[in-house]
Design an enzyme around this catalytic site. Structure first.
Site, PDB file in Angstrom:
ATOM      1  N   GLN A 128       0.839  -1.207   0.000  1.00 54.96           N
ATOM      2  CA  GLN A 128       0.000   0.000   0.000  1.00 54.96           C
ATOM      3  C   GLN A 128       0.872   1.254   0.000  1.00 54.96           C
ATOM      4  O   GLN A 128       1.580   1.509   0.977  1.00 54.96           O
ATOM      5  CB  GLN A 128      -0.864  -0.013   1.277  1.00 54.96           C
ATOM      6  CG  GLN A 128      -1.764   1.194   1.439  1.00 54.96           C
ATOM      7  CD  GLN A 128      -2.466   1.201   2.803  1.00 54.96           C
ATOM      8  OE1 GLN A 128      -1.903   0.738   3.790  1.00 54.96           O
ATOM      9  NE2 GLN A 128      -3.666   1.727   2.854  1.00 54.96           N
ATOM     10  N   GLY A 129       0.823   2.017  -1.078  1.00 55.74           N
ATOM     11  CA  GLY A 129       1.627   3.240  -1.178  1.00 55.74           C
ATOM     12  C   GLY A 129       0.784   4.471  -0.891  1.00 55.74           C
ATOM     13  O   GLY A 129       0.371   5.175  -1.828  1.00 55.74           O
ATOM     14  N   GLU A 246      -9.964  -0.872   5.991  1.00 55.95           N
ATOM     15  CA  GLU A 246      -8.742  -1.145   6.735  1.00 55.95           C
ATOM     16  C   GLU A 246      -9.047  -1.180   8.226  1.00 55.95           C
ATOM     17  O   GLU A 246      -8.612  -2.049   8.952  1.00 55.95           O
ATOM     18  CB  GLU A 246      -7.716  -0.050   6.418  1.00 55.95           C
ATOM     19  CG  GLU A 246      -6.337  -0.310   6.987  1.00 55.95           C
ATOM     20  CD  GLU A 246      -5.332   0.754   6.548  1.00 55.95           C
ATOM     21  OE1 GLU A 246      -5.708   1.690   5.831  1.00 55.95           O
ATOM     22  OE2 GLU A 246      -4.169   0.630   6.953  1.00 55.95           O
ATOM     23  N   SER A 386      -3.636   6.457  13.780  1.00 54.88           N
ATOM     24  CA  SER A 386      -3.056   6.438  15.134  1.00 54.88           C
ATOM     25  C   SER A 386      -4.155   6.561  16.192  1.00 54.88           C
ATOM     26  O   SER A 386      -5.282   6.973  15.898  1.00 54.88           O
ATOM     27  CB  SER A 386      -2.068   7.601  15.286  1.00 54.88           C
ATOM     28  OG  SER A 386      -2.775   8.824  15.323  1.00 54.88           O
ATOM     29  N   GLU A 388      -4.465   8.695  18.520  1.00 53.26           N
ATOM     30  CA  GLU A 388      -4.921  10.087  18.672  1.00 53.26           C
ATOM     31  C   GLU A 388      -5.978  10.409  17.608  1.00 53.26           C
ATOM     32  O   GLU A 388      -7.002  11.032  17.893  1.00 53.26           O
ATOM     33  CB  GLU A 388      -3.739  11.065  18.540  1.00 53.26           C
ATOM     34  CG  GLU A 388      -2.741  11.035  19.689  1.00 53.26           C
ATOM     35  CD  GLU A 388      -1.764   9.868  19.610  1.00 53.26           C
ATOM     36  OE1 GLU A 388      -1.767   9.138  18.589  1.00 53.26           O
ATOM     37  OE2 GLU A 388      -0.997   9.663  20.566  1.00 53.26           O
TER      38      GLU A 388
HETATM   39  C1  FAD Z   1       4.409  -0.623  11.202  1.00 51.68           C
HETATM   40  C2  FAD Z   1       3.807   0.370  10.259  1.00 51.68           C
HETATM   41  C3  FAD Z   1       3.341  -0.072   9.027  1.00 51.68           C
HETATM   42  C4  FAD Z   1       2.831   0.838   8.119  1.00 51.68           C
HETATM   43  N1  FAD Z   1       2.469   0.390   6.873  1.00 51.68           N
HETATM   44  C5  FAD Z   1       2.079   1.290   5.953  1.00 51.68           C
HETATM   45  C6  FAD Z   1       1.815   0.866   4.610  1.00 51.68           C
HETATM   46  O1  FAD Z   1       1.951  -0.319   4.275  1.00 51.68           O
HETATM   47  N2  FAD Z   1       1.459   1.791   3.703  1.00 51.68           N
HETATM   48  C7  FAD Z   1       1.298   3.111   4.026  1.00 51.68           C
HETATM   49  O2  FAD Z   1       0.936   3.894   3.168  1.00 51.68           O
HETATM   50  N3  FAD Z   1       1.557   3.548   5.286  1.00 51.68           N
HETATM   51  C8  FAD Z   1       1.936   2.674   6.242  1.00 51.68           C
HETATM   52  N4  FAD Z   1       2.222   3.092   7.520  1.00 51.68           N
HETATM   53  C9  FAD Z   1       2.149   4.511   7.811  1.00 51.68           C
HETATM   54  C10 FAD Z   1       1.056   4.903   8.756  1.00 51.68           C
HETATM   55  O3  FAD Z   1      -0.190   4.901   8.128  1.00 51.68           O
HETATM   56  C11 FAD Z   1       1.428   6.288   9.320  1.00 51.68           C
HETATM   57  O4  FAD Z   1       2.587   6.096  10.106  1.00 51.68           O
HETATM   58  C12 FAD Z   1       0.333   6.879  10.128  1.00 51.68           C
HETATM   59  O5  FAD Z   1      -0.712   7.275   9.310  1.00 51.68           O
HETATM   60  C13 FAD Z   1       0.851   8.106  10.923  1.00 51.68           C
HETATM   61  O6  FAD Z   1       1.471   9.011  10.076  1.00 51.68           O
HETATM   62  P1  FAD Z   1       2.927   9.584  10.381  1.00 51.68           P
HETATM   63  O7  FAD Z   1       3.826   8.445  10.699  1.00 51.68           O
HETATM   64  O8  FAD Z   1       3.295  10.498   9.285  1.00 51.68           O
HETATM   65  O9  FAD Z   1       2.760  10.405  11.727  1.00 51.68           O
HETATM   66  P2  FAD Z   1       2.094  11.850  11.871  1.00 51.68           P
HETATM   67  O10 FAD Z   1       0.807  11.889  11.104  1.00 51.68           O
HETATM   68  O11 FAD Z   1       3.115  12.880  11.586  1.00 51.68           O
HETATM   69  O12 FAD Z   1       1.740  11.847  13.414  1.00 51.68           O
HETATM   70  C14 FAD Z   1       2.740  12.092  14.421  1.00 51.68           C
HETATM   71  C15 FAD Z   1       2.011  12.129  15.763  1.00 51.68           C
HETATM   72  O13 FAD Z   1       1.064  13.205  15.767  1.00 51.68           O
HETATM   73  C16 FAD Z   1      -0.243  12.722  16.051  1.00 51.68           C
HETATM   74  N5  FAD Z   1      -1.229  13.421  15.224  1.00 51.68           N
HETATM   75  C17 FAD Z   1      -1.185  13.624  13.888  1.00 51.68           C
HETATM   76  N6  FAD Z   1      -2.264  14.308  13.482  1.00 51.68           N
HETATM   77  C18 FAD Z   1      -3.022  14.517  14.586  1.00 51.68           C
HETATM   78  C19 FAD Z   1      -4.273  15.145  14.813  1.00 51.68           C
HETATM   79  N7  FAD Z   1      -4.980  15.698  13.799  1.00 51.68           N
HETATM   80  N8  FAD Z   1      -4.744  15.176  16.076  1.00 51.68           N
HETATM   81  C20 FAD Z   1      -4.057  14.610  17.101  1.00 51.68           C
HETATM   82  N9  FAD Z   1      -2.852  13.997  16.940  1.00 51.68           N
HETATM   83  C21 FAD Z   1      -2.359  13.959  15.723  1.00 51.68           C
HETATM   84  C22 FAD Z   1      -0.212  11.243  15.663  1.00 51.68           C
HETATM   85  O14 FAD Z   1      -1.168  10.488  16.387  1.00 51.68           O
HETATM   86  C23 FAD Z   1       1.219  10.863  16.051  1.00 51.68           C
HETATM   87  O15 FAD Z   1       1.282  10.582  17.426  1.00 51.68           O
HETATM   88  C24 FAD Z   1       2.726   2.210   8.460  1.00 51.68           C
HETATM   89  C25 FAD Z   1       3.164   2.641   9.716  1.00 51.68           C
HETATM   90  C26 FAD Z   1       3.709   1.740  10.597  1.00 51.68           C
HETATM   91  C27 FAD Z   1       4.188   2.245  11.930  1.00 51.68           C
END
Ligand code: FAD
Length: 401
Positions: A128-129, A246, A386, A388
């Site tokens: 998934q990209g 999902e 997440s 949150e």
């Molecule tokens: C093990 C793993 C597998 C994954 N696999 C895939 C995959 O196959 N394909 C893919 O596309 N993605 C994948 N992901 C990505 C995943 O969907 C993102 O990590 C997730 O959406 C969070 O985005 P971010 O890491 O950019 O964190 P951010 O969005 O930058 O968040 C950082 C922190 O801020 C908090 N936050 C962000 N926005 C808000 C808000 N509006 N209100 C309150 N708190 C907030 C978050 O909860 C988090 O604690 C994977 C992630 C992990 C850890």
């Protein structure tokens, strides 16, 4: 929704147990049992996916109209519970859980005819990209561009945290096809073959030492326009549908229940500092029973959401609730298991979890993956939305804040 198994369901449970007894070899079970990732390694999981595909049980969530077994929610739950209890390999579910239903709803007839039979038989491994370095929770900020050029799109940009990209042969991807209007409006949903020239991946190792994640780079990657799913610039509609699948389609409690059962088994072997069995320690047992009660509550919530899904309703905020409960309870179970194995939780030996390794783990077999699973499981409250973000959805949609 009935909570007791009917005689038909009990007969089905026996059928699943017989199938697992006869088809899940000790070798597959052993290879799966030493791993800590949410997904078993592609060789082991791939072999198991093929066996399930041959039986018609790989895409077990699909209706018969899509070539699936057409099971109701109870049968699916029985199947998941029995697989979790015997430790069946965790297959790559992105084909049948995510992209399959998308293609069925938004795809062209040509896409359906080509991809759906391949998903049923695990002929493809999907990734998934979606996420990008600047677009995770705020997914609509994604910047990877697809520029039309004749019958093709030319794609440039990068995706991150892409699970399984290092062995997937196909990727479903969100790309920006327009910068006009709101940021959600210029996104399209495309399918990319991973062996297309210009696709490159770099591994990202997890804290547990597992390689599940990657950063994927697209450098002038040319794909045919026929790989577009849905309308150009309407990918956000597709993405939202998929996010619901999902969050709404993963059953957590069969795995949570299997985790609780294994803590009970470990606690009847391990001893306290006073030499008594851990299972007889009132402090430890209180923690275990507390978790059991909360898992039971999560199970009812989960069944409500699945019941809504199986009757074609939108599970709505319920899926956020049980994603939250399921992932956080999973982390607590992993933590209690660490407590149960005591000092055996200390060794860090990722190599001892590679199938076919010849490393002697310095502890009883039931301790080998405990810490790695705890560490790996920290990610469960981040991916698929997440905690949150889930709480924000609940506060808006349930509490009306
Ligand atoms: C093990 C793993 C597998 C994954 N696999 C895939 C995959 O196959 N394909 C893919 O596309 N993605 C994948 N992901 C990505 C995943 O969907 C993102 O990590 C997730 O959406 C969070 O985005 P971010 O890491 O950019 O964190 P951010 O969005 O930058 O968040 C950082 C922190 O801020 C908090 N936050 C962000 N926005 C808000 C808000 N509006 N209100 C309150 N708190 C907030 C978050 O909860 C988090 O604690 C994977 C992630 C992990 C850890």
């Amino acid at each position: 929704m009935h909570l007791k198994l009917s005689s038909e369901d009990m007969a089905f449970q026996e059928e699943v147990r017989d199938f697992l007894n006869n088809n899940l070899s000790d070798d597959l079970k052993q290879k799966s049992s030493i791993q800590a990732s949410i997904r078993t390694d592609p060789d082991t999981a791939g072999q198991w996916a093929k066996i399930l595909g041959k039986k018609g049980w790989l895409a077990y969530t699909w209706p018969t109209s899509m070539g699936g077994p057409g099971w109701d929610i109870v049968k699916r739950y029985i199947f998941e519970s029995e697989c979790a209890l015997v430790g069946a390999p965790a297959v790559n579910t992105m084909g049948f859980r995510m992209i399959g239903p998308i293609i069925d709803k938004f795809g062209t007839q040509e896409q359906k005819d080509f991809y759906l039979p391949r998903i049923l038989m695990h002929d493809d491994s999907w990734c998934q990209g979606y996420s990008e370095p600047g677009a995770g929770s705020d997914l609509a900020s994604l910047q990877t561009k697809a520029v039309p050029d004749g019958d093709d799109y030319v794609i440039n940009g990068t995706k991150i945290w892409t699970t399984g990209a290092h062995y997937a042969n196909r990727c479903f991807c969100l790309v920006r096809t327009s910068t006009d209007g709101k940021k959600q409006e210029g996104i399209s949903f495309v399918l990319i073959d991973m062996d297309t020239p210009g696709v490159d991946g770099q591994p990202i190792l997890m804290i547990s030492g597992d390689h599940e994640l990657n950063q994927v780079f697209f450098d002038d990657v040319r794909i045919p326009k026929s790989n577009l799913v849905g309308e150009e610039n309407d990918g956000w509609t597709v993405a939202k549908y998929l996010l619901e699948f999902e969050r709404g389609a993963i059953a957590y409690t069969p795995t949570l229940n299997a985790g609780l059962r294994s803590i009970e088994e470990i606690a009847s072997i391990e001893l306290t500092g006073h030499g008594d069995r851990l299972i007889d320690d009132p402090g430890f047992i209180k923690k275990l029973r507390d978790l059991e009660i909360r898992v039971m509550a999560a199970e009812f919530t989960e069944k409500r959401a699945m019941s809504a899904l199986s009757t074609g309703q939108n599970p709505g905020a319920k899926s956020s609730m049980y994603k939250l409960m399921g992932s956080e309870l999973g982390q607590e179970i992993a933590e209690l298991k660490m407590e149960a194995v005591g000092h055996y939780a200390l060794p860090f030996l990722p190599e001892s979890r590679v199938p076919g390794n010849n490393i002697t783990y310095p502890g009883p077999e039931h301790t080998r993956t405990v810490t790695a699973k705890y560490l790996n499981g920290r990610a469960s409250t981040i991916y698929a939305g997440s905690s949150e973000v889930q709480r924000t959805i609940l506060s808006k949609q349930v509490l009306g804040l």
